[in-house]
Design an enzyme around this catalytic site. Sequence first.
Site, mmCIF file in Angstrom:
data_model
loop_
_atom_site.group_PDB
_atom_site.id
_atom_site.type_symbol
_atom_site.label_atom_id
_atom_site.label_comp_id
_atom_site.label_asym_id
_atom_site.label_seq_id
_atom_site.Cartn_x
_atom_site.Cartn_y
_atom_site.Cartn_z
ATOM 1 N N ASP A 1 16.326 25.089 -32.014
ATOM 2 C CA ASP A 1 15.058 25.066 -31.286
ATOM 3 C C ASP A 1 15.244 24.649 -29.830
ATOM 4 O OD1 ASP A 1 13.588 25.726 -33.592
ATOM 5 O OD2 ASP A 1 13.529 23.628 -34.216
ATOM 6 N N CYS B 1 3.498 1.590 2.692
ATOM 7 C CA CYS B 1 4.756 0.872 2.429
ATOM 8 C C CYS B 1 5.699 1.741 1.593
ATOM 9 C CB CYS B 1 4.477 -0.434 1.688
ATOM 10 S SG CYS B 1 3.408 -1.582 2.579
ATOM 11 N N ASP C 1 7.943 25.571 -34.615
ATOM 12 C CA ASP C 1 8.988 25.959 -35.557
ATOM 13 C C ASP C 1 8.469 25.633 -36.954
ATOM 14 O OD1 ASP C 1 11.690 26.422 -36.668
ATOM 15 O OD2 ASP C 1 11.660 24.248 -36.926
ATOM 16 N N CYS D 1 0.836 -1.200 0.000
ATOM 17 C CA CYS D 1 0.000 0.000 0.000
ATOM 18 C C CYS D 1 0.868 1.247 0.000
ATOM 19 C CB CYS D 1 -0.929 -0.001 1.211
ATOM 20 S SG CYS D 1 -0.053 0.065 2.794
ATOM 21 N N ASP E 1 12.469 20.851 -34.093
ATOM 22 C CA ASP E 1 13.279 19.696 -34.486
ATOM 23 C C ASP E 1 14.755 20.004 -34.632
ATOM 24 O OD1 ASP E 1 13.059 21.267 -36.820
ATOM 25 O OD2 ASP E 1 13.437 19.500 -38.071
#
Length: 750
Positions: free
Chosen positions: A646, A36, A436, A33, A642
């Site tokens: 960027d 724990c 972009d 649980c 990409d």
Amino acid sequence: MTTDTLPEQVAAPITAAGATLATDDISIGGMTCASCVMRVEGALKKLPGVQQATVNLATESARVTFDPALASDGRLRRAVRDAGYEPRTAAQADDVDNESRWTGFMPVAIGLVLSAPLVLPMIGDLFGKHWMLPAWIQFMLATPVQFILGARFYKSGWSALKALTGNMDLLVAIGTSAGWGLSMWLWLSAKPDTMVHLYFEGSAVVVTLVLLGKWLEARAKRQTTSAIRALHALRPEIAHVIKRAGVEVDVPVAELISGDTIVVRPGERFPADGLLAEGRTQVDESMLTGEPLPVEKSAGDKLTGGSINGDGRVTLTVTATGSETVLAHIIRLVEDAQTAKAPIQRLVDQVAAVFVPVVLVLALVTLIGWWWYGGSWEVALIHAVAVLVIACPCALGLATPAAIMAGTGVAAKQGILIKDVQALELAHKVDVVAFDKTGTLTVGQPRLTAVVAASGSTEDEMLRNAGTVQRGSEHPLARAVVAAAIERGLPADTIAVDVHAVPGRGTEGAIGGADWLIGSLRWMEELKLPLGELAERAQALQAEGSTVSGVARRSNGTLHLVGLLAFGDEPKPGAKEALSELRKLGIRIVMISGDNKGSALAMAGRLGLTDDEVMAEVLPGDKAAKVAALKAGGHTVAMVGDGVNDAPALAAADVGIAMGTGTDVAMHAAAITLMRGDVALVAGALEISRRTVAKIRQNLFWAFAYNVAGIPLAAFGYLSPVMAGAAMAMSSVSVVTNALMLSRWKPGAK
């Protein structure tokens, strides 16, 4: 142990001090649980040198970041054991994962067989037939269930008690022991030949139902890790290496090294990353990128380990093996996301820290209250047992990690890699997406569409020299110039010297004593170089949507314009429709481009964007500032890009999304990576975030509501221990099952 996944904010102070941090993953048995989880985390964080410890109940594992000079794997495992839990070896963890359905179900089956006769009298009562098994038979049936099948609850509960904490097992052990003990007292204290109602069925059935719930929960949790197991299964075991004299030798994939030449037969998976040396084929990359259609590959193309070779026999030159492959990187990202703890989990941790003690107090209050009210210890004890049994911190502990594991797993299958759980939780709030342009919204492979020479210059001379200067550049426009020069039969017959890039502007180099400058019209303007007779032509090309660059020559200290180069690019297939879908979600779209305003607006028109959705003539270094300005307006901003330029903007955004077809720098800076360059996946990334966060909230609501409603009902006598046990067992199962509904998600699915 690895250090490459360490968060910068954690690594920075240690690195600065001259130390190197390590990350260790430990599989842990015995956790039941949220309490724990808190106990194990606390034990690990107390160790000297431990910087960070995150325990995941759904994966039953801990990820620990520590200084190897002060801590070690052995110390970490000993701390887990001292906390009352079992640190597993890799082999033990595999045994648990591979446990057969029937082996795991065996204790449950035995419990059902022994408990069924105890329940039959209860069923008879529903039909007006009152009868009861002899007390000694009830004892013989219930005792093995209580103390043999239920031994795990005593062991775990005792460990918690020794650590002065509590967990779900402690509640179950106390509650069922009280029911069994009450039955024994009533039986032994009754007069001979007197029928006394006993509660052996309560203790036995509760233990059996909890075991059943744990078994169902374990099966459901295995399904949440199916994505990771599927990714690991992509790795073949054997590679066919070509040795000297062309002899093929089968070697384990683990023994491959960069530079090896291997044969991949039709239908086999590529065992490592590499370049296609000989042959042509179609490659199925769907498990890695989510792309359903095979991709054509020919000599020189990149191949990714784990993808499936089509109908061609090919040879591959290995470029990356083991942990350096794309597949290993993907697995690492998904594992990191599934191991991490979401910020919303902090609330659960605060509740879990006091949950068990509060429940014990409530059970004691129930016991005293019912005894005071009715004067019967028997009735009071049964209601107190119901309170202990129905309380379930397990559902609270599973609510968040189960949803995160299911969400990140199904996203990975669709080609969306989420490496930052914080971004997953934040992405559902995004109301502005900045894109972009080149390579993100467009194909990113511009071609030279026009060459315009100024008076006194020729197109061939200008193009030849521009190609010579840019021959070594990786910029898309530079590659287009070089390709056009070769296509026109104008190969470089000289070598440019002192070639260097001018960030955000262009390239400069020397040929035969003269300097050649190729770059943006903004750069030409900064150099005080008027377009003169070419101004009208440049304006017309920009109006058509072309990106226009200037070519200048400096000789004897004099700089003059030689001509113009115009480039054209195409929108990515489906980009316009993808942007439209984002708009339907109520998201504002912004396109950020370094192109001049005319060409940027022309491309925006083809993409269905309006003029006010375009930011043109933005230098690479200024993209991050534009993103920061959007955030300053009170928006939650996602940046999609990409390229290397960027990366600052991706890092500056609330959520950075990198195209997997781009550069490694962009992908490292982004929290989310799209494994294929499909703009539609941006909406998919935001959508899976919304659905995952919705599942987390649903799970937490039901986990809290279950306890808020169930404990008072048990305290006021409306639930028997058997009903409480059934409800408690099903609560955690329902939470995991609800999370698993995410596994059916697909981008764009309604």
